[in-house]
Design a protein around this motif. Structure first.
Motif, mmCIF file in Angstrom:
data_model
loop_
_atom_site.group_PDB
_atom_site.id
_atom_site.type_symbol
_atom_site.label_atom_id
_atom_site.label_comp_id
_atom_site.label_asym_id
_atom_site.label_seq_id
_atom_site.Cartn_x
_atom_site.Cartn_y
_atom_site.Cartn_z
ATOM 1 N N ASN A 46 -2.623 -14.644 3.535
ATOM 2 C CA ASN A 46 -2.228 -13.255 3.735
ATOM 3 C C ASN A 46 -1.612 -13.067 5.115
ATOM 4 O O ASN A 46 -2.170 -13.527 6.112
ATOM 5 N N THR A 128 6.628 -13.744 -1.470
ATOM 6 C CA THR A 128 5.504 -13.698 -2.404
ATOM 7 C C THR A 128 4.635 -12.465 -2.229
ATOM 8 O O THR A 128 3.799 -12.172 -3.077
ATOM 9 N N SER A 129 4.826 -11.744 -1.118
ATOM 10 C CA SER A 129 3.992 -10.574 -0.859
ATOM 11 C C SER A 129 4.703 -9.648 0.115
ATOM 12 O O SER A 129 5.344 -10.099 1.060
ATOM 13 N N ARG A 130 4.562 -8.355 -0.133
ATOM 14 C CA ARG A 130 5.095 -7.325 0.771
ATOM 15 C C ARG A 130 4.045 -6.219 0.819
ATOM 16 O O ARG A 130 3.653 -5.690 -0.228
ATOM 17 N N TYR A 131 3.583 -5.889 2.030
ATOM 18 C CA TYR A 131 2.500 -4.910 2.159
ATOM 19 C C TYR A 131 2.817 -3.940 3.285
ATOM 20 O O TYR A 131 3.060 -4.354 4.419
ATOM 21 N N ALA A 164 -3.802 -7.618 2.332
ATOM 22 C CA ALA A 164 -3.410 -7.149 1.003
ATOM 23 C C ALA A 164 -4.357 -7.692 -0.054
ATOM 24 O O ALA A 164 -4.872 -8.795 0.085
ATOM 25 N N GLY A 167 -3.872 -11.843 -2.249
ATOM 26 C CA GLY A 167 -2.849 -12.485 -1.432
ATOM 27 C C GLY A 167 -2.223 -13.678 -2.131
ATOM 28 O O GLY A 167 -2.797 -14.247 -3.063
ATOM 29 N N PRO A 168 -1.023 -14.077 -1.689
ATOM 30 C CA PRO A 168 -0.353 -15.223 -2.307
ATOM 31 C C PRO A 168 -1.127 -16.514 -2.095
ATOM 32 O O PRO A 168 -1.951 -16.618 -1.181
#
Length: 196
Positions: A46, A128-131, A164, A167-168
């Motif tokens: 994360n 892979t992630s946007r927070y 998040a 998480g990825p």
């Protein structure tokens, strides 16, 4: 955590911050290798905002809390995926190298609103992630106030915010990058843990 919060032992959502620790053995610099323990298929990675304390914070009011901040950095909170919601995940979160942080600290005055930042995580160049930190239950200033009510925060300590859900995941050989516009970009590579 969804409906799990309604189950014993919690029976309701927490009214205070849920905290965990990242002791000094977890720290790694920008570009470092993160060891994947033997028998672990993938790690949760994360991106988080490190709120770095610049002067002692003890029982500070929320309105004064950001005045205790030196600045901000990017961190990658690494964890062995686990299902335990009821016990501190020490074995999963506190392993050597499980907190790359850096590559620098951006001065507090250079970030107009830490709660308006967005954290983007990429694995091998693919997002892979946007927070958005605007989605936090507690803004950064409130987090400092809530934590400093029972625990003194000293110069050099960092509160990690923006974890998040879900998480990825990354595996041995993967390159992970966390980026926060206006703060920086931090990367690490996952490697197999050396056998003793």
């Amino acid at each position: 955590m969804g409906e799990a919060l309604e189950q014993p032992p919690y029976k309701a959502a927490p009214v205070a911050p849920v905290l965990y620790i990242k002791p000094p053995n977890t720290y790694r610099p920008h570009g470092a290798e993160v060891p994947v323990p033997t028998g672990v298929e993938a790690l949760e990675v994360n991106g988080v905002l490190a709120v770095v304390i610049g002067r002692t914070a003890c029982r500070v009011a929320e309105r004064n809390a950001l005045g205790h901040v030196l600045g901000y950095a990017v961190a990658i909170d690494v964890c062995i995926p686990h299902a335990s919601l009821h016990r501190p995940a020490i074995r999963q979160r506190c392993r050597d190298g499980f907190l790359p942080i850096g590559p620098w600290i951006v001065a507090r005055d250079e970030v107009a609103d830490p709660d308006a930042l967005t954290i983007v995580v990429s694995v091998n160049g693919e997002e892979t992630s946007r927070y958005a930190l605007s989605d936090l239950v507690r803004p950064a200033a409130q987090m400092i106030a809530d934590v400093s009510e029972f625990m003194t925060l000293s110069e050099g300590d960092a509160l990690l915010v923006g974890l998040a859900p879900d998480g990825p995941r990354a595996r041995v050989g993967d390159r992970v990058e966390a980026r926060i516009d206006g703060v920086g970009a931090l990367s690490c590579t996952l490697v197999a843990e050396a056998s003793a």
